[in-house]
Design an enzyme around this catalytic site. Sequence first.
Site, PDB file in Angstrom:
ATOM      1  N   GLY A   1      48.571  27.666  43.051  1.00 24.67           N
ATOM      2  CA  GLY A   1      48.384  29.130  43.050  1.00 24.67           C
ATOM      3  C   GLY A   1      48.075  29.621  44.450  1.00 24.67           C
ATOM      4  N   ALA A   2      48.685  28.977  45.446  1.00 24.13           N
ATOM      5  CA  ALA A   2      48.286  29.199  46.842  1.00 24.13           C
ATOM      6  C   ALA A   2      48.729  30.545  47.401  1.00 24.13           C
ATOM      7  CB  ALA A   2      48.827  28.058  47.710  1.00 24.13           C
TER       8      ALA A   2
ATOM      9  N   ALA B   1      45.776  35.708  44.620  1.00 27.07           N
ATOM     10  CA  ALA B   1      44.692  36.515  45.191  1.00 27.07           C
ATOM     11  C   ALA B   1      43.497  35.654  45.632  1.00 27.07           C
ATOM     12  CB  ALA B   1      44.244  37.550  44.169  1.00 27.07           C
ATOM     13  N   ILE B   2      43.088  34.699  44.819  1.00 33.61           N
ATOM     14  CA  ILE B   2      41.933  33.864  45.190  1.00 33.61           C
ATOM     15  C   ILE B   2      42.267  33.065  46.446  1.00 33.61           C
ATOM     16  CG2 ILE B   2      40.519  31.876  44.505  1.00 33.61           C
ATOM     17  CD1 ILE B   2      40.656  32.877  41.632  1.00 33.61           C
ATOM     18  N   SER B   3      43.456  32.488  46.446  1.00 37.71           N
ATOM     19  CA  SER B   3      43.828  31.640  47.583  1.00 37.71           C
ATOM     20  C   SER B   3      43.901  32.423  48.888  1.00 37.71           C
ATOM     21  CB  SER B   3      45.165  30.951  47.307  1.00 37.71           C
ATOM     22  OG  SER B   3      44.987  29.994  46.287  1.00 37.71           O
TER      23      SER B   3
ATOM     24  N   GLN C   1      49.890  18.744  35.512  1.00 41.02           N
ATOM     25  CA  GLN C   1      49.099  18.585  36.740  1.00 41.02           C
ATOM     26  C   GLN C   1      48.213  17.329  36.661  1.00 41.02           C
ATOM     27  OE1 GLN C   1      47.288  22.360  37.761  1.00 41.02           O
ATOM     28  NE2 GLN C   1      49.282  23.316  38.037  1.00 41.02           N
TER      29      GLN C   1
ATOM     30  N   ASN D   1      42.002  29.868  34.499  1.00 40.71           N
ATOM     31  CA  ASN D   1      41.420  30.039  33.153  1.00 40.71           C
ATOM     32  C   ASN D   1      42.364  29.646  32.026  1.00 40.71           C
ATOM     33  OD1 ASN D   1      38.773  30.941  33.563  1.00 40.71           O
ATOM     34  ND2 ASN D   1      39.534  32.946  34.236  1.00 40.71           N
TER      35      ASN D   1
ATOM     36  N   ASP E   1      29.654  31.932  38.231  1.00 43.33           N
ATOM     37  CA  ASP E   1      28.657  32.486  37.306  1.00 43.33           C
ATOM     38  C   ASP E   1      27.247  32.244  37.846  1.00 43.33           C
ATOM     39  OD1 ASP E   1      30.780  32.973  35.207  1.00 43.33           O
ATOM     40  OD2 ASP E   1      30.946  30.817  35.478  1.00 43.33           O
TER      41      ASP E   1
ATOM     42  N   HIS F   1      32.927  28.850  30.945  1.00 41.56           N
ATOM     43  CA  HIS F   1      33.149  29.989  31.852  1.00 41.56           C
ATOM     44  C   HIS F   1      33.792  31.103  31.023  1.00 41.56           C
ATOM     45  CE1 HIS F   1      34.174  32.539  35.157  1.00 41.56           C
ATOM     46  NE2 HIS F   1      35.439  32.510  34.797  1.00 41.56           N
TER      47      HIS F   1
HETATM   48  P1  NAD Z   1      46.896  35.452  40.871  1.00 43.18           P
HETATM   49  O1  NAD Z   1      47.742  35.860  39.708  1.00 43.18           O
HETATM   50  O2  NAD Z   1      46.679  36.403  41.993  1.00 43.18           O
HETATM   51  O3  NAD Z   1      47.475  34.114  41.498  1.00 43.18           O
HETATM   52  C1  NAD Z   1      47.792  33.017  40.724  1.00 43.18           C
HETATM   53  C2  NAD Z   1      48.935  32.290  41.421  1.00 43.18           C
HETATM   54  O4  NAD Z   1      49.143  31.084  40.724  1.00 43.18           O
HETATM   55  C3  NAD Z   1      50.245  33.052  41.413  1.00 43.18           C
HETATM   56  O5  NAD Z   1      50.710  33.188  42.741  1.00 43.18           O
HETATM   57  C4  NAD Z   1      51.166  32.188  40.569  1.00 43.18           C
HETATM   58  O6  NAD Z   1      52.516  32.192  41.056  1.00 43.18           O
HETATM   59  C5  NAD Z   1      50.530  30.833  40.732  1.00 43.18           C
HETATM   60  N1  NAD Z   1      50.791  29.883  39.641  1.00 43.18           N
HETATM   61  C6  NAD Z   1      50.824  30.126  38.321  1.00 43.18           C
HETATM   62  N2  NAD Z   1      51.111  28.995  37.662  1.00 43.18           N
HETATM   63  C7  NAD Z   1      51.250  28.024  38.573  1.00 43.18           C
HETATM   64  C8  NAD Z   1      51.574  26.648  38.516  1.00 43.18           C
HETATM   65  N3  NAD Z   1      51.819  26.054  37.352  1.00 43.18           N
HETATM   66  N4  NAD Z   1      51.625  25.937  39.664  1.00 43.18           N
HETATM   67  C9  NAD Z   1      51.385  26.527  40.850  1.00 43.18           C
HETATM   68  N5  NAD Z   1      51.103  27.846  40.971  1.00 43.18           N
HETATM   69  C10 NAD Z   1      51.030  28.571  39.853  1.00 43.18           C
HETATM   70  O7  NAD Z   1      45.511  34.988  40.209  1.00 43.18           O
HETATM   71  P2  NAD Z   1      44.111  34.741  40.935  1.00 43.18           P
HETATM   72  O8  NAD Z   1      43.362  36.024  40.979  1.00 43.18           O
HETATM   73  O9  NAD Z   1      44.302  33.960  42.188  1.00 43.18           O
HETATM   74  O10 NAD Z   1      43.385  33.835  39.826  1.00 43.18           O
HETATM   75  C11 NAD Z   1      43.854  32.541  39.530  1.00 43.18           C
HETATM   76  C12 NAD Z   1      43.200  32.003  38.260  1.00 43.18           C
HETATM   77  O11 NAD Z   1      41.806  31.864  38.435  1.00 43.18           O
HETATM   78  C13 NAD Z   1      43.366  32.901  37.021  1.00 43.18           C
HETATM   79  O12 NAD Z   1      43.589  32.067  35.898  1.00 43.18           O
HETATM   80  C14 NAD Z   1      41.998  33.558  36.893  1.00 43.18           C
HETATM   81  O13 NAD Z   1      41.734  33.989  35.569  1.00 43.18           O
HETATM   82  C15 NAD Z   1      41.127  32.418  37.315  1.00 43.18           C
HETATM   83  N6  NAD Z   1      39.751  32.744  37.723  1.00 43.18           N
HETATM   84  C16 NAD Z   1      38.789  31.858  37.400  1.00 43.18           C
HETATM   85  C17 NAD Z   1      37.483  32.073  37.814  1.00 43.18           C
HETATM   86  C18 NAD Z   1      36.398  31.079  37.493  1.00 43.18           C
HETATM   87  O14 NAD Z   1      35.245  31.352  37.852  1.00 43.18           O
HETATM   88  N7  NAD Z   1      36.669  29.960  36.859  1.00 43.18           N
HETATM   89  C19 NAD Z   1      37.193  33.202  38.561  1.00 43.18           C
HETATM   90  C20 NAD Z   1      38.196  34.093  38.907  1.00 43.18           C
HETATM   91  C21 NAD Z   1      39.508  33.851  38.479  1.00 43.18           C
HETATM   92  C1  LMR Z   2      36.043  35.922  36.381  1.00 40.87           C
HETATM   93  O1  LMR Z   2      35.041  35.412  35.886  1.00 40.87           O
HETATM   94  O2  LMR Z   2      35.979  36.818  37.241  1.00 40.87           O
HETATM   95  C2  LMR Z   2      37.412  35.457  35.960  1.00 40.87           C
HETATM   96  O3  LMR Z   2      37.292  34.341  35.133  1.00 40.87           O
HETATM   97  C3  LMR Z   2      38.231  36.523  35.393  1.00 40.87           C
HETATM   98  C4  LMR Z   2      37.892  36.884  33.959  1.00 40.87           C
HETATM   99  O4  LMR Z   2      38.826  36.922  33.149  1.00 40.87           O
HETATM  100  O5  LMR Z   2      36.722  37.100  33.664  1.00 40.87           O
END
Ligand code: NAD
Ligand code: LMR
Length: 366
Positions: A11-12, A15-17, A112, A131, A159, A187
Amino acid sequence: MRRPVRIAVTGAAGAISYSLLFKIAAGEMMGKDQPVILQLIELPHAMESLRGVAMELEDCAYPLLHTITLHDNVEDGFKSAHYALLVGARPRGPGMERSDLLEVNAEIFARQGRALNDFANRDVKVLVTGNPANTNALIASRNAPNLSPSQFTCLTRLDHNRAKGILASHSGATARDINGIIIWGNHSPTQYPDLHQATILGEPALSQIDMDWYRDVFIPQVQQRGGAIIDARGLSSAASAAQAIVNQMHDWVLGTDPGEIVSMGILSDGSYGIEKGIFFSFPVRCNYGRYQIVRGIEINEFSQQRLNDTEQELLDEKAVIEHLLPKETEASHLNLSICLRSGVTLYADGTGPEQTSKFMTTNRVM
Ligand code: NAD
Ligand code: LMR
């Protein structure tokens, strides 16, 4: 100079990356003396966008950034990785139920897990953020028979940090003054942010705040913070998630401060009566690249009920994807102690990549 370590990120281009990769390259995660090789993985349609991110990374001229490689598949992208940050996941689409999301992601994280098993360094440390993070971590781990389940974690540090930040704001302290916060469980909104062990400036937190505020405001606010950010921003948390990933990996690899407790999603070994075989957030301390659950914490009736609720949700999630979990790894996940590690490092060489990516060729981005 130390040998570079390989960090794979899925997911590089997301948004997070976009926040995470720059922190890693700046040395915030692995330390200011540790060069890094970034192995960036995306879906094929996002490779062009990823190329743009790689150009920006290059343009920062980070002294610790050794090499960047770009991959449109995890089998190449995980090759020899010492660390794997599984950020990419399929988001919930219109009309999709939570169970649909669990199943779709189960297939992604199963692949993966197999790729980590087959191509990553034998000692790879894996952090799942995508998630539903706890259950995705379980699926990846169950699909990696030659790795120890203790090499897999999921992100609940966000969290933990949220709870610390909200408590700091409420009490007028700073985050540095607060210790002993625990996030238990999933989570998700069933998680339990527990302040019974927490201190503010060394004194019990619960003696300094109102119990009604703790129960009726603090707990639901932490539980629902992710949703509140989505409502306010129209997008899910990104920079704070990246910061939490950096914090969790940093502490796992380099150790927690003396006396500090942090929360990490790890495979339950049955501690605190939590059923074995699910990824659950526990209080841990880290040292020498390992985590250890903090034992002996007293759980009162109020806390026990909340632990039960979040445990039940994880058991329900597991039931939805149970048919996708290989039987082969069931025993190792129900009894961590019989999961013997080979101790063999198949890919000990931490130097340059073995193949040139077709997606980008410049001097430093390969
Ligand atoms: P995003 O949609 O901006 O980016 C995700 C990226 O992952 C996209 O560019 C997409 O093309 C890529 N992707 C999807 N499937 C893939 C795969 N199989 N292999 C490689 N790349 C893949 O999302 P984001 O805001 O970066 O969030 C990413 C994830 O993190 C979401 O599932 C979000 O719910 C989760 N999240 C978790 C937490 C936590 O605390 N655990 C917090 C925030 C977000
Ligand atoms: C978060 O905690 O910000 C992410 O897991 C996004 C969500 O769906 O809550």
